[in-house]
Design an enzyme around this catalytic site. Structure first.
Site, PDB file in Angstrom:
ATOM      1  CG  ASN A 269      -2.175  -0.853   0.953  1.00  0.00           C
ATOM      2  OD1 ASN A 269      -3.000  -0.506   0.114  1.00  0.00           O
ATOM      3  ND2 ASN A 269      -2.283  -1.978   1.638  1.00  0.00           N
TER       4      ASN A 269
ATOM      5  CG  HIS B 206      -9.638  -3.316   8.700  1.00  0.00           C
ATOM      6  ND1 HIS B 206      -8.751  -3.916   9.577  1.00  0.00           N
ATOM      7  CD2 HIS B 206     -10.730  -4.129   8.651  1.00  0.00           C
ATOM      8  CE1 HIS B 206      -9.294  -5.028  10.042  1.00  0.00           C
ATOM      9  NE2 HIS B 206     -10.487  -5.183   9.503  1.00  0.00           N
TER      10      HIS B 206
ATOM     11  CG  ASP C  19      -9.342  -2.025  12.776  1.00  0.00           C
ATOM     12  OD1 ASP C  19      -8.502  -1.204  12.344  1.00  0.00           O
ATOM     13  OD2 ASP C  19      -9.093  -3.227  12.917  1.00  0.00           O
TER      14      ASP C  19
HETATM   15  C1  GRF Z   1      -3.160  -4.723   4.078  1.00  0.00           C
HETATM   16  O1  GRF Z   1      -4.046  -5.763   3.783  1.00  0.00           O
HETATM   17  C2  GRF Z   1      -3.813  -3.664   4.936  1.00  0.00           C
HETATM   18  O2  GRF Z   1      -5.174  -3.523   4.672  1.00  0.00           O
HETATM   19  C3  GRF Z   1      -3.635  -4.228   6.322  1.00  0.00           C
HETATM   20  O3  GRF Z   1      -2.369  -4.826   6.314  1.00  0.00           O
HETATM   21  C4  GRF Z   1      -2.021  -5.201   4.981  1.00  0.00           C
HETATM   22  C5  GRF Z   1      -0.737  -4.505   4.684  1.00  0.00           C
HETATM   23  O4  GRF Z   1      -0.210  -4.858   3.430  1.00  0.00           O
HETATM   24  N1  GRF Z   1      -3.809  -3.199   7.314  1.00  0.00           N
HETATM   25  P1  GRF Z   1       0.974  -3.992   2.802  1.00  0.00           P
HETATM   26  O5  GRF Z   1       2.081  -3.941   3.867  1.00  0.00           O
HETATM   27  O6  GRF Z   1       0.455  -2.647   2.471  1.00  0.00           O
HETATM   28  O7  GRF Z   1       1.414  -4.769   1.595  1.00  0.00           O
END
Ligand code: GRF
Length: 205
Positions: free
Chosen positions: A17, A112, A148
């Site tokens: 992300n 989330h 959350d």
């Molecule tokens: C994602 O699924 C996010 O929604 C959750 O943790 C995961 C993190 O993935 N909070 P990344 O580190 O962004 O690949």
């Protein structure tokens, strides 16, 4: 004229992300600049992503602190030093403490991998599979003291197929996370979000 927002990203692991935000900034998807990445985990692959993108990063190794409050003091100091307009929790695997939430109230967002208020906490995808829901998805919300549970900015639904396992479902949700997170950042950076109790109103440009 909208001021370019100073963004910091907190993450603990893979950082896909975070990468979506790096690409978003590169492609001018939002009027903001990622000025720093902060992690609690020295092993996080996201550090490499920051390095490659030339984004300053801070490693605040949680395991070296005697307790969470002292760790958070250091985290807060580091966050302050960045003077952010927006703090994005992107795979940050800790609950943010009261002092930080207060200091940056309405300026911290989290992603989330479920449709909140369903399946908060860890292993949200597995929770959805176990429960047998036919849809799940992702949520981007403002961060409050309760985990959350803050006002919701955006949600995207994803169907759960009978053939899905935790891995395939996580992968499907993640594709949408990578679209929704930069979009939520855009809405924030364009000053289009207003919080009214639990409701986040999104204004048109
Ligand atoms: C994602 O699924 C996010 O929604 C959750 O943790 C995961 C993190 O993935 N909070 P990344 O580190 O962004 O690949």
């Amino acid at each position: 004229m909208i001021k370019i927002k100073r963004i910091i990203v907190l993450g603990s692991g893979r950082g896909s992300n975070f990468q979506a935000l790096i690409e978003g900034e590169k492609n001018n998807c939002f009027p903001g600049k990622i000025i720093a990445f902060i992690t609690d985990n020295p092993e996080a692959y996201a550090i490499e992503r920051a390095r490659i993108a030339g984004i300053p990063f801070f490693v605040i190794n949680f395991s070296l602190f005697p307790d969470k409050s002292i760790y958070e003091e250091e985290l807060l100091k580091t966050m302050f030093s960045c003077a952010p307009d927006l703090v994005v929790l992107a795979g940050y695997m800790r609950i943010v403490g009261r002092a930080i939430v207060k200091e940056f109230e309405n300026h911290i967002i989290n992603i989330h991998p479920a449709l909140l208020p369903s399946f908060p906490g860890l292993h949200a995808q597995e929770q959805a599979l176990r429960y047998g829901t036919k849809i799940t998805g992702c949520t981007i919300h403002f961060v409050t003291e309760d985990m959350d549970a803050g006002p919701i900015i955006l949600q995207k639904a994803v169907s759960v197929d009978e053939s899905d396992n935790e891995e395939s479902l996580s992968e499907k949700i993640l594709m949408f996370e990578h679209k929704c997170l930069p979009y939520a950042v855009k809405l924030f950076c364009e000053d289009r979000l207003t919080i009214d109790g639990r409701l986040v109103k999104i204004s048109r440009i």
